[in-house]
Design a protein around this motif. Structure first.
Motif, PDB file in Angstrom:
ATOM      1  N   ILE A   1       0.836  -1.205   0.000  1.00 18.85           N
ATOM      2  CA  ILE A   1       0.000   0.000   0.000  1.00 18.85           C
ATOM      3  C   ILE A   1       0.870   1.255   0.000  1.00 18.85           C
ATOM      4  CG2 ILE A   1      -1.688   1.332   1.344  1.00 18.85           C
ATOM      5  CD1 ILE A   1      -2.781  -1.339   2.394  1.00 18.85           C
ATOM      6  N   GLU A   2       1.953   1.217   0.777  1.00 18.97           N
ATOM      7  CA  GLU A   2       2.776   2.418   0.993  1.00 18.97           C
ATOM      8  C   GLU A   2       3.794   2.679  -0.118  1.00 18.97           C
ATOM      9  OE1 GLU A   2       3.201   3.014   5.768  1.00 18.97           O
ATOM     10  OE2 GLU A   2       4.484   1.499   4.838  1.00 18.97           O
ATOM     11  N   THR A   3       4.013   1.730  -0.999  1.00 21.71           N
ATOM     12  CA  THR A   3       5.102   1.850  -1.974  1.00 21.71           C
ATOM     13  C   THR A   3       4.541   2.030  -3.371  1.00 21.71           C
ATOM     14  OG1 THR A   3       6.375   0.336  -0.562  1.00 21.71           O
ATOM     15  CG2 THR A   3       7.263   0.813  -2.755  1.00 21.71           C
ATOM     16  N   PRO A   4       4.443   3.266  -3.856  1.00 23.01           N
ATOM     17  CA  PRO A   4       3.779   3.529  -5.136  1.00 23.01           C
ATOM     18  C   PRO A   4       4.516   2.975  -6.347  1.00 23.01           C
ATOM     19  CG  PRO A   4       4.789   5.533  -4.285  1.00 23.01           C
ATOM     20  CD  PRO A   4       4.886   4.509  -3.201  1.00 23.01           C
ATOM     21  N   THR A   5       5.781   2.612  -6.183  1.00 14.38           N
ATOM     22  CA  THR A   5       6.539   2.090  -7.325  1.00 14.38           C
ATOM     23  C   THR A   5       6.238   0.621  -7.600  1.00 14.38           C
ATOM     24  OG1 THR A   5       8.399   1.587  -5.845  1.00 14.38           O
ATOM     25  CG2 THR A   5       8.439   3.716  -6.992  1.00 14.38           C
TER      26      THR A   5
END
Length: 325
Positions: A234-238
């Motif tokens: 969820i926290e890692t847009p990459t």
């Protein structure tokens, strides 16, 4: 894991639990403004066309991420004795395993596609996508997310392909840029469910031992790391596309058996021969117990995820002696 945090991606945390509904979803549902946890009806059988939607379209713009993990249990059969798992993969059971994943996932993906705001969709899949050929000295190298899964063999590989394909409407949406992740889970080690729930009493009473040849690989992840990995996704847009959710150190069945005996302080002298596995469990036993999977969490590691339990003994000790999730 979410209860330990005040925010995710600089936004306050609100958890909306999707509750299955068998009736068409009506629009205009309002969610409590201050509630940290609330619920929302959804229709897993929705076609996604016109007004037949899985999730109220007026609510979708306020949802940042949907985590979809539901699916029929692959290790149990149908009927009153289905929990025993004796030759469970009948034609009707296999259809239920597949359809319980593809239909609802596609319905949610279409709801995401119709939203006016970009949404992250994290949909479960499995490391079974890589096939069951990781056995013995001729085993292929560990499979990361770059491995070709278009021609891998086995029922679970085919289920994974169709399951992941069901997310395609969200990725192909014309409005916004949705982020779609197919989380390829390894078996999650927990006494509360899954394979370990069934194996625990067997080993506890001294009945544990090597299954088949013992050289088939087994990918796994602790329940705590599985929950932490979801937050990381969820926290890692990459991160997008397939992501292996497994520990970095797959083990053979013999190594797993030894670790179980060590962690539980029990003997592991009773082997479970291949012919008995085939007799009792049929196709499921051949694929899940005698076959092997060796997956590597390349994307998780390269994106900075740190495992709490990166070895089998640590993961088993967490599941058996510490964790309650």
């Amino acid at each position: 894991e979410l209860s330990k945090r005040e925010s995710v991606n600089n936004k306050p945390i609100r958890v909306i639990k999707l509750e299955r509904s068998t009736t068409p979803i009506t629009s205009g549902i309002s969610l409590p403004e201050e509630a940290s946890v609330s619920s929302l009806p959804w229709n897993p059988n929705a076609s996604g066309e016109d007004d037949d939607v899985a999730i109220d379209s007026t609510v979708m713009p306020s949802i940042d991420t949907i985590v979809h993990l539901a699916g029929e249990n692959v290790a149990t059969g149908l009927g009153p004795l289905g929990f025993l798992g004796i030759r469970p993969w009948s034609d009707s059971k296999k259809a239920l395993i597949l359809n319980s994943r593809t239909g609802p996932t596609r319905a949610i993906a279409k709801a995401v596609a119709s939203s006016s705001n970009p949404t992250t969709l994290i949909s479960a899949s499995g490391v079974g996508a890589y096939g069951d050929v990781f056995v013995g000295s001729n085993s292929p190298p560990a499979a990361d997310e770059d491995a070709d899964t278009t021609k891998t063999t086995g029922f679970l590989a085919e289920v994974s392909r169709q399951w992941e394909d069901a997310t395609s409407p969200a990725a192909a949406a014309a409005v916004g840029e949705n982020r779609v992740i197919q989380a390829r889970f390894a078996p999650v080690l927990s006494k509360a469910g899954g394979a370990l729930q069934k194996l625990y009493p067997v080993f506890y009473f001294g009945g544990g031992g090597i299954v088949g040849c013992g050289t088939q690989y087994f990918s796994y992840i602790s329940a705590r790391d599985a929950a932490r990995a979801l937050i990381h996704l969820i926290e890692t847009p990459t991160l997008s596309g397939p992501v292996n959710v497994c520990a970095p150190t797959a083990v053979t069945n013999a190594e797993f058996t030894q670790a179980m005996g060590s962690v539980m302080n029990r003997p592991t002298f009773l082997p479970f021969p291949s012919f008995a596995v085939n007799l009792m469990f049929g196709e499921m036993g051949k694929e899940m117990l005698l076959g092997g999977v060796n997956a590597r969490p390349k994307k998780l590691m390269e994106s900075g995820f740190e495992f709490c339990h990166d070895g089998i003994e640590e993961a088993l000790d967490s599941a058996i002696h510490k964790e309650t999730i």
